[in-house]
Motif scaffolding. Structure first.
Motif, PDB file in Angstrom:
ATOM      1  N   PRO A  19      72.834  42.313  77.179  1.00  0.00           N
ATOM      2  CA  PRO A  19      71.997  41.112  77.249  1.00  0.00           C
ATOM      3  C   PRO A  19      71.796  40.523  75.852  1.00  0.00           C
ATOM      4  O   PRO A  19      71.396  41.237  74.920  1.00  0.00           O
ATOM      5  CB  PRO A  19      70.680  41.632  77.826  1.00  0.00           C
ATOM      6  N   PRO A  20      72.066  39.228  75.661  1.00  0.00           N
ATOM      7  CA  PRO A  20      72.045  38.662  74.312  1.00  0.00           C
ATOM      8  C   PRO A  20      70.642  38.432  73.771  1.00  0.00           C
ATOM      9  O   PRO A  20      69.741  37.992  74.492  1.00  0.00           O
ATOM     10  CB  PRO A  20      72.804  37.344  74.464  1.00  0.00           C
ATOM     11  N   VAL A  21      70.510  38.724  72.489  1.00  0.00           N
ATOM     12  CA  VAL A  21      69.283  38.478  71.733  1.00  0.00           C
ATOM     13  C   VAL A  21      69.671  37.700  70.479  1.00  0.00           C
ATOM     14  O   VAL A  21      70.556  38.135  69.728  1.00  0.00           O
ATOM     15  CB  VAL A  21      68.578  39.787  71.324  1.00  0.00           C
ATOM     16  N   ILE A  22      69.030  36.571  70.249  1.00  0.00           N
ATOM     17  CA  ILE A  22      69.302  35.754  69.070  1.00  0.00           C
ATOM     18  C   ILE A  22      68.171  35.966  68.062  1.00  0.00           C
ATOM     19  O   ILE A  22      66.991  35.840  68.406  1.00  0.00           O
ATOM     20  CB  ILE A  22      69.413  34.266  69.439  1.00  0.00           C
ATOM     21  N   LEU A  23      68.527  36.308  66.833  1.00  0.00           N
ATOM     22  CA  LEU A  23      67.554  36.532  65.760  1.00  0.00           C
ATOM     23  C   LEU A  23      67.532  35.319  64.832  1.00  0.00           C
ATOM     24  O   LEU A  23      68.570  34.917  64.306  1.00  0.00           O
ATOM     25  CB  LEU A  23      67.922  37.783  64.958  1.00  0.00           C
ATOM     26  N   LEU A  24      66.344  34.754  64.635  1.00  0.00           N
ATOM     27  CA  LEU A  24      66.168  33.565  63.798  1.00  0.00           C
ATOM     28  C   LEU A  24      65.237  33.905  62.649  1.00  0.00           C
ATOM     29  O   LEU A  24      64.053  34.206  62.849  1.00  0.00           O
ATOM     30  CB  LEU A  24      65.604  32.413  64.640  1.00  0.00           C
ATOM     31  N   HIS A  25      65.766  33.855  61.425  1.00  0.00           N
ATOM     32  CA  HIS A  25      65.063  34.307  60.232  1.00  0.00           C
ATOM     33  C   HIS A  25      64.013  33.302  59.769  1.00  0.00           C
ATOM     34  O   HIS A  25      63.914  32.182  60.277  1.00  0.00           O
ATOM     35  CB  HIS A  25      66.062  34.551  59.100  1.00  0.00           C
ATOM     36  N   GLY A  26      63.257  33.695  58.758  1.00  0.00           N
ATOM     37  CA  GLY A  26      62.206  32.851  58.210  1.00  0.00           C
ATOM     38  C   GLY A  26      62.708  31.832  57.199  1.00  0.00           C
ATOM     39  O   GLY A  26      63.854  31.874  56.747  1.00  0.00           O
ATOM     40  N   LEU A  47      68.673  46.981  67.748  1.00  0.00           N
ATOM     41  CA  LEU A  47      68.901  46.223  68.978  1.00  0.00           C
ATOM     42  C   LEU A  47      70.266  46.535  69.578  1.00  0.00           C
ATOM     43  O   LEU A  47      70.404  46.647  70.806  1.00  0.00           O
ATOM     44  CB  LEU A  47      68.754  44.736  68.696  1.00  0.00           C
ATOM     45  N   VAL A  48      71.277  46.676  68.740  1.00  0.00           N
ATOM     46  CA  VAL A  48      72.607  47.042  69.242  1.00  0.00           C
ATOM     47  C   VAL A  48      72.558  48.424  69.895  1.00  0.00           C
ATOM     48  O   VAL A  48      73.113  48.644  70.977  1.00  0.00           O
ATOM     49  CB  VAL A  48      73.648  46.997  68.110  1.00  0.00           C
ATOM     50  N   ALA A  49      71.866  49.376  69.247  1.00  0.00           N
ATOM     51  CA  ALA A  49      71.748  50.725  69.799  1.00  0.00           C
ATOM     52  C   ALA A  49      71.014  50.728  71.135  1.00  0.00           C
ATOM     53  O   ALA A  49      71.256  51.601  71.979  1.00  0.00           O
ATOM     54  CB  ALA A  49      71.031  51.635  68.806  1.00  0.00           C
ATOM     55  N   ALA A  50      70.141  49.739  71.337  1.00  0.00           N
ATOM     56  CA  ALA A  50      69.402  49.636  72.597  1.00  0.00           C
ATOM     57  C   ALA A  50      70.200  48.930  73.680  1.00  0.00           C
ATOM     58  O   ALA A  50      69.696  48.729  74.790  1.00  0.00           O
ATOM     59  CB  ALA A  50      68.082  48.914  72.362  1.00  0.00           C
ATOM     60  N   GLY A  51      71.436  48.534  73.387  1.00  0.00           N
ATOM     61  CA  GLY A  51      72.306  47.960  74.398  1.00  0.00           C
ATOM     62  C   GLY A  51      72.315  46.452  74.466  1.00  0.00           C
ATOM     63  O   GLY A  51      72.587  45.874  75.529  1.00  0.00           O
ATOM     64  N   HIS A  52      72.072  45.788  73.332  1.00  0.00           N
ATOM     65  CA  HIS A  52      72.052  44.333  73.299  1.00  0.00           C
ATOM     66  C   HIS A  52      73.232  43.779  72.516  1.00  0.00           C
ATOM     67  O   HIS A  52      73.728  44.413  71.578  1.00  0.00           O
ATOM     68  CB  HIS A  52      70.768  43.824  72.641  1.00  0.00           C
ATOM     69  N   ARG A  53      73.647  42.587  72.905  1.00  0.00           N
ATOM     70  CA  ARG A  53      74.479  41.767  72.043  1.00  0.00           C
ATOM     71  C   ARG A  53      73.540  40.988  71.138  1.00  0.00           C
ATOM     72  O   ARG A  53      72.663  40.256  71.613  1.00  0.00           O
ATOM     73  CB  ARG A  53      75.330  40.802  72.850  1.00  0.00           C
ATOM     74  N   VAL A  54      73.692  41.134  69.848  1.00  0.00           N
ATOM     75  CA  VAL A  54      72.800  40.494  68.890  1.00  0.00           C
ATOM     76  C   VAL A  54      73.557  39.381  68.173  1.00  0.00           C
ATOM     77  O   VAL A  54      74.648  39.602  67.653  1.00  0.00           O
ATOM     78  CB  VAL A  54      72.268  41.515  67.857  1.00  0.00           C
ATOM     79  N   VAL A  55      72.964  38.209  68.150  1.00  0.00           N
ATOM     80  CA  VAL A  55      73.533  37.065  67.442  1.00  0.00           C
ATOM     81  C   VAL A  55      72.557  36.661  66.348  1.00  0.00           C
ATOM     82  O   VAL A  55      71.382  36.388  66.625  1.00  0.00           O
ATOM     83  CB  VAL A  55      73.789  35.873  68.387  1.00  0.00           C
ATOM     84  N   THR A  56      73.017  36.667  65.117  1.00  0.00           N
ATOM     85  CA  THR A  56      72.212  36.183  63.997  1.00  0.00           C
ATOM     86  C   THR A  56      72.732  34.805  63.585  1.00  0.00           C
ATOM     87  O   THR A  56      73.942  34.563  63.602  1.00  0.00           O
ATOM     88  CB  THR A  56      72.277  37.130  62.797  1.00  0.00           C
ATOM     89  N   ILE A  57      71.812  33.927  63.229  1.00  0.00           N
ATOM     90  CA  ILE A  57      72.170  32.559  62.838  1.00  0.00           C
ATOM     91  C   ILE A  57      71.487  32.235  61.519  1.00  0.00           C
ATOM     92  O   ILE A  57      70.282  32.451  61.370  1.00  0.00           O
ATOM     93  CB  ILE A  57      71.727  31.544  63.912  1.00  0.00           C
TER      94      ILE A  57
END
Length: 275
Positions: A44-51, A66-76
């Protein structure tokens, strides 16, 4: 991990831990800018948005968890930040939210959970209010939705260390490395004047929202976080003890535990074809 960097000494000297090698990274051309992103893992995708003033590398403690917990992580990298470029139009949260949509379109992600920190939280909530069908939920950490939610900034060695790190990283990553002071001025103008969401605007938000704030946040009033949790339908409030605006770097284990509770709750809202 048991990492603790309450005074940001490690962050000032070394930055956050390096991100893992991404499965894919690229830039998306959108509205006069090239928006950098990277994708890690699957699920399940999670998008991380920085400060504001930062970049995706500031999530160095969160991506592996988050990857270890089974997520697809997208950083932008937000436009003008990190490896992303910008044109001459003023910064706005709405414009940055449209960049998030462009990256999702490029990756064929119909819906994702969004984790935002400071300015990134504002971008996430603006995105969710504009396109609720595409947001499984928003983790809204350390941000305001109107100018009245901010404190008068008190200078401190911790803030000096953070600012010094931002300057070093901007110089190393940006396509315009000599323009840091102009960058700070332009982003600062956005922070001082945006967003201006009314109680009615907030009451119309249709996605799950987890409002979180460090107990010792330097910028955001606790009563504003409480107000957001009260007026956004179904929102919850979590005050993180012993940390400030920089909890993801200061005590990542505790911060990650809260984020993973959020993603576990909202991930069923993400359609399986997005995984």
């Amino acid at each position: 991990m048991n990492s603790c960097d309450d005074d940001l000494v490690q962050f000032a000297e070394h930055g956050a831990p390096l991100l893992p090698t991404p499965d894919h990274e690229d830039r998306v051309e959108h509205n006069g800018a090239l928006i950098w992103y990277a994708s890690f893992g699957s699920g399940p995708p999670v998008i991380l948005l920085h400060g504001g003033l930062g970049h995706s590398g500031n999530w160095g403690y969160q991506v592996p968890a988050l990857v270890a917990a089974g997520h697809r992580v997208v950083t932008i990298d937000s436009r003008g930040h990190g490896r992303s470029t910008r044109d001459d139009r003023p910064y706005s949260y709405e414009l940055m939210a449209s960049d998030v949509a462009a990256v999702m379109d490029h990756l064929s992600l119909d819906r994702a959970a969004l984790v935002g920190w400071s300015d990134g939280a504002c971008v996430a909530l603006v995105f969710a209010s504009k396109a609720p069908a595409r947001a499984a939920g928003v983790f809204f950490f350390a941000c305001n939705m109107d100018p009245g939610g901010t404190k008068q900034i008190e200078p401190s060695p911790l803030l000096d260390r953070c600012f010094s790190r931002h300057r070093k990283d901007y110089t190393a990553l940006s396509a315009t490395p000599a323009d840091f002071d102009q960058f700070v001025s332009a982003v600062g103008l956005m922070m001082r004047t945006q967003p201006n969401y009314t109680k009615e605007d907030l009451g119309a938000i249709e996605v799950p929202v987890f409002v979180a704030l460090g107990e010792n946040d330097e910028f955001i009033k606790r009563e504003h976080a409480s107000y957001l949790a009260e007026v956004i339908p179904g929102a919850t409030l979590n005050i993180l003890p012993g940390v400030s605006h920089f909890a993801p770097l200061q005590r990542p284990d505790e911060f990650n535990e809260t984020v993973l509770a959020f993603t576990a709750e909202v991930s069923p809202r993400v359609r399986t074809d997005d995984q």
